[in-house]
Design a protein around this motif. Structure first.
Motif, PDB file in Angstrom:
ATOM      1  N   ILE A 150      19.393  51.566  46.827  1.00  0.00           N
ATOM      2  CA  ILE A 150      19.789  53.215  47.008  1.00  0.00           C
ATOM      3  C   ILE A 150      21.509  52.280  46.902  1.00  0.00           C
ATOM      4  N   GLU A 151      22.027  51.634  47.075  1.00  0.00           N
ATOM      5  CA  GLU A 151      23.416  51.180  47.015  1.00  0.00           C
ATOM      6  C   GLU A 151      24.572  51.428  44.683  1.00  0.00           C
ATOM      7  N   SER A 152      23.282  51.749  44.047  1.00  0.00           N
ATOM      8  CA  SER A 152      23.837  51.463  42.577  1.00  0.00           C
ATOM      9  C   SER A 152      24.113  53.245  42.563  1.00  0.00           C
ATOM     10  N   ILE A 153      25.083  52.847  41.407  1.00  0.00           N
ATOM     11  CA  ILE A 153      24.915  53.949  40.259  1.00  0.00           C
ATOM     12  C   ILE A 153      25.001  53.903  39.137  1.00  0.00           C
ATOM     13  N   PHE A 154      23.570  54.817  38.733  1.00  0.00           N
ATOM     14  CA  PHE A 154      23.867  54.962  37.476  1.00  0.00           C
ATOM     15  C   PHE A 154      24.564  55.822  36.160  1.00  0.00           C
ATOM     16  N   ALA A 155      24.562  55.287  35.355  1.00  0.00           N
ATOM     17  CA  ALA A 155      25.506  56.272  33.562  1.00  0.00           C
ATOM     18  C   ALA A 155      23.680  57.027  32.950  1.00  0.00           C
ATOM     19  N   THR A 156      24.152  57.974  32.677  1.00  0.00           N
ATOM     20  CA  THR A 156      23.009  58.348  31.365  1.00  0.00           C
ATOM     21  C   THR A 156      24.062  59.238  30.779  1.00  0.00           C
ATOM     22  N   GLY A 157      23.074  59.992  29.653  1.00  0.00           N
ATOM     23  CA  GLY A 157      23.934  61.020  28.552  1.00  0.00           C
ATOM     24  C   GLY A 157      22.398  61.902  28.789  1.00  0.00           C
ATOM     25  N   THR A 165      14.857  65.775  23.451  1.00  0.00           N
ATOM     26  CA  THR A 165      14.906  63.972  24.975  1.00  0.00           C
ATOM     27  C   THR A 165      14.864  64.995  25.971  1.00  0.00           C
ATOM     28  N   LEU A 166      15.242  65.962  26.189  1.00  0.00           N
ATOM     29  CA  LEU A 166      16.180  66.753  27.837  1.00  0.00           C
ATOM     30  C   LEU A 166      14.471  66.199  28.134  1.00  0.00           C
ATOM     31  N   PRO A 167      13.418  66.815  28.005  1.00  0.00           N
ATOM     32  CA  PRO A 167      12.010  66.757  29.162  1.00  0.00           C
ATOM     33  C   PRO A 167      11.641  65.325  29.412  1.00  0.00           C
ATOM     34  N   ALA A 168      12.085  64.526  28.764  1.00  0.00           N
ATOM     35  CA  ALA A 168      12.179  63.276  28.909  1.00  0.00           C
ATOM     36  C   ALA A 168      13.002  62.566  30.416  1.00  0.00           C
ATOM     37  N   THR A 169      14.356  63.184  29.588  1.00  0.00           N
ATOM     38  CA  THR A 169      15.238  62.518  30.665  1.00  0.00           C
ATOM     39  C   THR A 169      15.269  63.240  32.135  1.00  0.00           C
ATOM     40  N   LEU A 170      14.819  64.707  32.206  1.00  0.00           N
ATOM     41  CA  LEU A 170      14.979  65.613  33.576  1.00  0.00           C
ATOM     42  C   LEU A 170      13.612  64.471  34.310  1.00  0.00           C
ATOM     43  N   LYS A 171      13.414  64.015  33.717  1.00  0.00           N
ATOM     44  CA  LYS A 171      11.730  63.684  34.627  1.00  0.00           C
ATOM     45  C   LYS A 171      12.157  61.938  34.687  1.00  0.00           C
ATOM     46  N   ASP A 172      13.220  61.425  33.541  1.00  0.00           N
ATOM     47  CA  ASP A 172      13.828  59.904  34.638  1.00  0.00           C
ATOM     48  C   ASP A 172      14.619  60.586  35.754  1.00  0.00           C
ATOM     49  N   LEU A 173      16.018  61.002  35.249  1.00  0.00           N
ATOM     50  CA  LEU A 173      15.891  61.602  36.587  1.00  0.00           C
ATOM     51  C   LEU A 173      16.076  62.658  37.576  1.00  0.00           C
ATOM     52  N   ALA A 174      14.491  62.506  37.547  1.00  0.00           N
ATOM     53  CA  ALA A 174      13.655  62.743  38.947  1.00  0.00           C
ATOM     54  C   ALA A 174      13.057  61.541  39.935  1.00  0.00           C
ATOM     55  N   ARG A 175      12.870  61.387  38.481  1.00  0.00           N
ATOM     56  CA  ARG A 175      12.602  59.619  39.422  1.00  0.00           C
ATOM     57  C   ARG A 175      13.535  58.673  40.248  1.00  0.00           C
ATOM     58  N   LEU A 176      14.540  58.374  39.349  1.00  0.00           N
ATOM     59  CA  LEU A 176      15.620  57.485  39.557  1.00  0.00           C
ATOM     60  C   LEU A 176      16.750  58.360  40.691  1.00  0.00           C
ATOM     61  N   MET A 177      17.387  59.283  40.445  1.00  0.00           N
ATOM     62  CA  MET A 177      18.398  60.370  41.777  1.00  0.00           C
ATOM     63  C   MET A 177      17.231  59.983  43.529  1.00  0.00           C
ATOM     64  N   ASN A 253      13.701  46.469  38.995  1.00  0.00           N
ATOM     65  CA  ASN A 253      13.724  47.823  40.007  1.00  0.00           C
ATOM     66  C   ASN A 253      13.756  48.728  38.734  1.00  0.00           C
ATOM     67  N   PHE A 254      15.511  48.799  38.635  1.00  0.00           N
ATOM     68  CA  PHE A 254      15.485  50.047  37.375  1.00  0.00           C
ATOM     69  C   PHE A 254      14.844  49.653  36.373  1.00  0.00           C
ATOM     70  N   ALA A 255      15.033  49.662  35.310  1.00  0.00           N
ATOM     71  CA  ALA A 255      14.047  49.300  33.988  1.00  0.00           C
ATOM     72  C   ALA A 255      12.203  49.818  34.208  1.00  0.00           C
ATOM     73  N   LYS A 256      11.231  49.277  35.726  1.00  0.00           N
ATOM     74  CA  LYS A 256      10.472  49.886  36.298  1.00  0.00           C
ATOM     75  C   LYS A 256      10.293  51.512  36.250  1.00  0.00           C
ATOM     76  N   VAL A 257      11.301  52.164  36.865  1.00  0.00           N
ATOM     77  CA  VAL A 257      11.205  52.902  37.428  1.00  0.00           C
ATOM     78  C   VAL A 257      11.811  54.034  35.647  1.00  0.00           C
ATOM     79  N   ILE A 258      12.784  53.859  34.853  1.00  0.00           N
ATOM     80  CA  ILE A 258      12.923  54.383  33.416  1.00  0.00           C
ATOM     81  C   ILE A 258      11.442  54.144  32.647  1.00  0.00           C
ATOM     82  N   ARG A 259      11.061  52.871  32.564  1.00  0.00           N
ATOM     83  CA  ARG A 259       9.899  53.169  31.855  1.00  0.00           C
ATOM     84  C   ARG A 259       8.308  53.952  32.329  1.00  0.00           C
ATOM     85  N   GLU A 260       8.860  54.113  33.372  1.00  0.00           N
ATOM     86  CA  GLU A 260       7.884  54.728  33.929  1.00  0.00           C
ATOM     87  C   GLU A 260       6.408  55.632  33.443  1.00  0.00           C
ATOM     88  N   ALA A 261       7.846  56.312  32.847  1.00  0.00           N
ATOM     89  CA  ALA A 261       7.410  57.470  31.749  1.00  0.00           C
ATOM     90  C   ALA A 261       5.900  56.988  30.537  1.00  0.00           C
TER      91      ALA A 261
END
Length: 261
Positions: A150-157, A165-177, A253-261
């Motif tokens: 909750i204190e961290s900032i992340f970057a992506t493309g 890759t847009l649908p998967a990235t949008l799902k990543d963002l929905a889980r992470l943000m 924690n971060f890898a778990k969220v992104i790799r959840e898909a």
């Protein structure tokens, strides 16, 4: 003390950077014509790669080559190759946004051993050598120590122009943000990784990237104490079409969220 190879890389990156800065000043004058500006930037990109290639191949003629603009060429030495993106952040450059970089990596037996990412517009030179640490303008870099998502900032493309890759990235963002202090999309993968190394970002992931986008940044993060892995599977991170990077504290924690898909 930088090795001979790293000094060669720095010299080539600075030379190409000077050429790009000169061209960048002209971009504003070309905004009236999208096609004209686009053609101009393509020329600037190719010229930067020509400069880098000439310098590197003159200094080390037996090394292989992989460049975004000129493709792959085998070298007499099959164990070493240069991996070059002469202008990472082309769209930013085209729009007059001062966030783009020259990226040069040296690979030896499938492993990145030296890296340069040069942000010429801000005069920030990021360098690393395997086992010798990562630096920005001679200042030692360390990844951030933040351990709370909750204190961290992340970057992506975020994929553009209908990329698959847009649908998967949008799902990543929905889980992470909802779990973070924010996500940034600044449009230059080499700088995203350099910023993780510098502790400016706490983590980064991206789908649909190329080796020349990330090769130098992978070493920067590792030499600054962070982790970088393919998003899926094994093998060298720089050869993966999707990667994840973060400081060691937040990695699990971060890898778990992104790799959840």
């Amino acid at each position: 003390m930088a090795s001979a190879n790293l000094n060669i890389m720095i010299k080539a990156a600075r030379k190409a950077g000077r050429s790009l800065v000169k061209d960048f000043r002209e971009v504003e004058n070309l905004q009236v014509s999208a096609k004209g500006a686009g053609d101009f930037v393509s020329r600037a990109d190719r010229e930067a790669e020509r400069i880098i290639k000439e310098d590197l191949r003159t200094a080390r003629p037996n090394y292989g080559w992989l460049g975004e603009e000129t493709g792959e060429e085998a070298g007499e030495d099959p164990t070493r190759r240069w991996i070059v993106d002469p202008l990472d952040g082309t769209t930013n450059f085209l729009h007059g946004l001062p966030h783009w970089a020259v990226s040069i990596a040296l690979e030896h037996k499938g492993e990145i051993v030296a890296a340069v990412v040069f942000d010429a517009a801000k005069d920030e030179l990021f360098t690393a050598e395997k086992g010798a640490g990562a630096y920005m303008n001679d200042q030692r870099l360390r990844v951030s120590g933040r351990g709370k998502m909750i204190e961290s900032i992340f970057a992506t493309g975020v994929p553009f122009a209908g990329r698959p890759t847009l649908p998967a990235t949008l799902k990543d963002l929905a889980r992470l943000m909802p779990l973070t202090a924010g996500v940034r999309r600044w449009g230059a993968a080499a700088l995203d990784l350099a910023y993780v190394a510098a502790g400016r970002y706490d983590g980064y992931w991206e789908r649909g990237i190329s080796t020349w986008d990330i090769a130098a940044g992978v070493l920067l993060v590792r030499e600054a104490g962070g982790f970088v892995e393919p998003l899926r599977g094994d093998g060298p991170a720089q050869d993966s079409p999707a990667i994840i990077a973060a400081n060691a504290t937040i990695w699990d924690n971060f890898a778990k969220v992104i790799r959840e898909a």
